[in-house]
Design a protein around this motif. Sequence first.
Motif, PDB file in Angstrom:
ATOM      1  N   THR A  31      63.220  35.449  35.442  1.00  0.00           N
ATOM      2  CA  THR A  31      63.396  35.140  36.855  1.00  0.00           C
ATOM      3  C   THR A  31      62.964  36.284  37.768  1.00  0.00           C
ATOM      4  OG1 THR A  31      65.670  35.963  36.973  1.00  0.00           O
ATOM      5  CG2 THR A  31      65.356  33.664  36.290  1.00  0.00           C
ATOM      6  N   TYR A  32      62.569  37.419  37.168  1.00  0.00           N
ATOM      7  CA  TYR A  32      62.188  38.594  37.956  1.00  0.00           C
ATOM      8  C   TYR A  32      60.669  38.714  38.059  1.00  0.00           C
ATOM      9  CZ  TYR A  32      66.962  40.389  37.448  1.00  0.00           C
ATOM     10  OH  TYR A  32      68.313  40.557  37.498  1.00  0.00           O
ATOM     11  N   ALA A  33      60.202  39.034  39.239  1.00  0.00           N
ATOM     12  CA  ALA A  33      58.840  39.526  39.349  1.00  0.00           C
ATOM     13  C   ALA A  33      58.826  40.957  38.816  1.00  0.00           C
ATOM     14  CB  ALA A  33      58.377  39.505  40.800  1.00  0.00           C
ATOM     15  N   MET A  34      57.702  41.348  38.213  1.00  0.00           N
ATOM     16  CA  MET A  34      57.605  42.675  37.605  1.00  0.00           C
ATOM     17  C   MET A  34      56.438  43.451  38.196  1.00  0.00           C
ATOM     18  SD  MET A  34      60.111  42.743  35.485  1.00  0.00           S
ATOM     19  CE  MET A  34      59.712  44.243  34.576  1.00  0.00           C
ATOM     20  N   GLY A  35      56.561  44.760  38.206  1.00  0.00           N
ATOM     21  CA  GLY A  35      55.499  45.587  38.744  1.00  0.00           C
ATOM     22  C   GLY A  35      55.319  46.870  37.965  1.00  0.00           C
ATOM     23  N   TRP A  36      54.159  47.456  38.103  1.00  0.00           N
ATOM     24  CA  TRP A  36      53.865  48.786  37.583  1.00  0.00           C
ATOM     25  C   TRP A  36      53.520  49.690  38.759  1.00  0.00           C
ATOM     26  CZ3 TRP A  36      54.536  50.527  32.701  1.00  0.00           C
ATOM     27  CH2 TRP A  36      54.638  49.592  31.674  1.00  0.00           C
ATOM     28  N   GLY A  55      54.104  34.547  35.573  1.00  0.00           N
ATOM     29  CA  GLY A  55      52.885  35.142  35.048  1.00  0.00           C
ATOM     30  C   GLY A  55      51.616  34.544  35.601  1.00  0.00           C
ATOM     31  N   VAL A  56      51.743  33.531  36.427  1.00  0.00           N
ATOM     32  CA  VAL A  56      50.561  32.847  36.957  1.00  0.00           C
ATOM     33  C   VAL A  56      49.859  33.686  38.021  1.00  0.00           C
ATOM     34  CG1 VAL A  56      49.791  30.862  38.307  1.00  0.00           C
ATOM     35  CG2 VAL A  56      51.419  30.554  36.423  1.00  0.00           C
ATOM     36  N   SER A  57      50.636  34.395  38.816  1.00  0.00           N
ATOM     37  CA  SER A  57      50.081  35.147  39.938  1.00  0.00           C
ATOM     38  C   SER A  57      50.186  36.646  39.695  1.00  0.00           C
ATOM     39  CB  SER A  57      50.829  34.763  41.221  1.00  0.00           C
ATOM     40  OG  SER A  57      50.289  35.436  42.331  1.00  0.00           O
ATOM     41  N   THR A  58      49.088  37.344  39.965  1.00  0.00           N
ATOM     42  CA  THR A  58      49.063  38.797  39.808  1.00  0.00           C
ATOM     43  C   THR A  58      48.430  39.434  41.040  1.00  0.00           C
ATOM     44  OG1 THR A  58      46.927  38.709  38.673  1.00  0.00           O
ATOM     45  CG2 THR A  58      48.909  38.688  37.295  1.00  0.00           C
ATOM     46  N   TYR A  59      48.676  40.734  41.181  1.00  0.00           N
ATOM     47  CA  TYR A  59      48.106  41.471  42.318  1.00  0.00           C
ATOM     48  C   TYR A  59      47.880  42.913  41.878  1.00  0.00           C
ATOM     49  CZ  TYR A  59      47.227  42.805  47.143  1.00  0.00           C
ATOM     50  OH  TYR A  59      46.631  43.243  48.288  1.00  0.00           O
ATOM     51  N   TYR A  60      46.776  43.502  42.340  1.00  0.00           N
ATOM     52  CA  TYR A  60      46.402  44.855  41.932  1.00  0.00           C
ATOM     53  C   TYR A  60      46.032  45.704  43.141  1.00  0.00           C
ATOM     54  CZ  TYR A  60      45.869  42.576  37.395  1.00  0.00           C
ATOM     55  OH  TYR A  60      46.088  41.857  36.236  1.00  0.00           O
ATOM     56  N   THR A  61      46.289  46.993  43.018  1.00  0.00           N
ATOM     57  CA  THR A  61      45.744  47.882  44.011  1.00  0.00           C
ATOM     58  C   THR A  61      44.236  47.985  43.785  1.00  0.00           C
ATOM     59  OG1 THR A  61      46.081  50.033  45.069  1.00  0.00           O
ATOM     60  CG2 THR A  61      46.005  50.021  42.672  1.00  0.00           C
ATOM     61  N   ASP A  62      43.500  48.270  44.831  1.00  0.00           N
ATOM     62  CA  ASP A  62      42.039  48.214  44.757  1.00  0.00           C
ATOM     63  C   ASP A  62      41.452  49.147  43.692  1.00  0.00           C
ATOM     64  OD1 ASP A  62      41.384  47.703  48.326  1.00  0.00           O
ATOM     65  OD2 ASP A  62      41.902  46.307  46.715  1.00  0.00           O
ATOM     66  N   SER A  63      42.053  50.293  43.511  1.00  0.00           N
ATOM     67  CA  SER A  63      41.470  51.296  42.619  1.00  0.00           C
ATOM     68  C   SER A  63      41.496  50.898  41.142  1.00  0.00           C
ATOM     69  CB  SER A  63      42.171  52.646  42.798  1.00  0.00           C
ATOM     70  OG  SER A  63      43.523  52.553  42.430  1.00  0.00           O
ATOM     71  N   VAL A  64      42.296  49.884  40.792  1.00  0.00           N
ATOM     72  CA  VAL A  64      42.381  49.488  39.381  1.00  0.00           C
ATOM     73  C   VAL A  64      41.835  48.084  39.138  1.00  0.00           C
ATOM     74  CG1 VAL A  64      44.410  50.957  39.125  1.00  0.00           C
ATOM     75  CG2 VAL A  64      44.717  48.481  39.397  1.00  0.00           C
ATOM     76  N   LYS A  65      41.438  47.392  40.169  1.00  0.00           N
ATOM     77  CA  LYS A  65      40.910  46.033  40.000  1.00  0.00           C
ATOM     78  C   LYS A  65      39.699  46.042  39.080  1.00  0.00           C
ATOM     79  CE  LYS A  65      42.437  44.000  44.370  1.00  0.00           C
ATOM     80  NZ  LYS A  65      42.018  43.492  45.704  1.00  0.00           N
ATOM     81  N   GLY A  66      39.692  45.109  38.139  1.00  0.00           N
ATOM     82  CA  GLY A  66      38.593  45.032  37.193  1.00  0.00           C
ATOM     83  C   GLY A  66      38.753  45.943  35.997  1.00  0.00           C
ATOM     84  N   ARG A  67      39.722  46.853  36.043  1.00  0.00           N
ATOM     85  CA  ARG A  67      39.963  47.760  34.912  1.00  0.00           C
ATOM     86  C   ARG A  67      41.326  47.536  34.273  1.00  0.00           C
ATOM     87  NH1 ARG A  67      40.345  53.125  35.676  1.00  0.00           N
ATOM     88  NH2 ARG A  67      41.194  52.971  37.801  1.00  0.00           N
ATOM     89  N   PHE A  68      42.327  47.224  35.064  1.00  0.00           N
ATOM     90  CA  PHE A  68      43.691  47.037  34.569  1.00  0.00           C
ATOM     91  C   PHE A  68      44.055  45.554  34.603  1.00  0.00           C
ATOM     92  CE2 PHE A  68      45.629  51.451  35.806  1.00  0.00           C
ATOM     93  CZ  PHE A  68      44.566  52.081  35.182  1.00  0.00           C
ATOM     94  N   THR A  69      44.892  45.154  33.645  1.00  0.00           N
ATOM     95  CA  THR A  69      45.398  43.786  33.619  1.00  0.00           C
ATOM     96  C   THR A  69      46.891  43.813  33.329  1.00  0.00           C
ATOM     97  OG1 THR A  69      43.284  42.948  32.777  1.00  0.00           O
ATOM     98  CG2 THR A  69      45.214  41.517  32.550  1.00  0.00           C
ATOM     99  N   ILE A  70      47.654  43.176  34.206  1.00  0.00           N
ATOM    100  CA  ILE A  70      49.087  43.046  33.985  1.00  0.00           C
ATOM    101  C   ILE A  70      49.357  41.666  33.387  1.00  0.00           C
ATOM    102  CG2 ILE A  70      49.516  42.194  36.334  1.00  0.00           C
ATOM    103  CD1 ILE A  70      52.216  43.683  36.241  1.00  0.00           C
ATOM    104  N   SER A  71      50.291  41.618  32.443  1.00  0.00           N
ATOM    105  CA  SER A  71      50.665  40.350  31.831  1.00  0.00           C
ATOM    106  C   SER A  71      52.126  40.437  31.400  1.00  0.00           C
ATOM    107  CB  SER A  71      49.772  40.035  30.631  1.00  0.00           C
ATOM    108  OG  SER A  71      49.907  41.026  29.624  1.00  0.00           O
ATOM    109  N   ARG A  72      52.683  39.301  31.031  1.00  0.00           N
ATOM    110  CA  ARG A  72      54.067  39.310  30.593  1.00  0.00           C
ATOM    111  C   ARG A  72      54.278  38.256  29.527  1.00  0.00           C
ATOM    112  NH1 ARG A  72      57.595  38.360  35.691  1.00  0.00           N
ATOM    113  NH2 ARG A  72      59.309  38.300  34.168  1.00  0.00           N
TER     114      ARG A  72
END
Length: 124
Positions: A31-36, A55-72
């Motif tokens: 039930t929690y949204a998670m972040g790094w 887990g359907v929706s994710t968001y990234y800071t610009d500097s890591v887009k295309g390099r980092f992937t968050i999942s759960r």
Amino acid sequence: QVQLVESGGRLVQAEGSLRLSCAASGRAFSTYAMGWFRQAPGKEREFVAAISWSGVSTYYTDSVKGRFTISRDNAKSTVYLQMNSLKPGDTAVYYCAAAKTSVEQTHSGAYSYWGQGTQVTVSS
């Protein structure tokens, strides 16, 4: 109450990859949204990535887009951060956090629970 424990941080060469894990204990992880977030020496803690409860929706800071992937994996009460093409500028202590909301959050103030952090060091 949610307890969070990060793992997976280590020394890696530039352009290498790492996967961080954050294991949660306690009730209702799904039930929690998670972040790094991350904090480099002498700098403020900054947002890296977030994921909704489903887990359907994710968001990234610009500097890591295309390099980092968050999942759960809600069945395992674990959130991951796959980090590819690492740069020396990614060196920091990485923290996972849990927010009492279903939608991903980018502001640290939205998060109620934090892990102790794991060190990622990227050498050039």
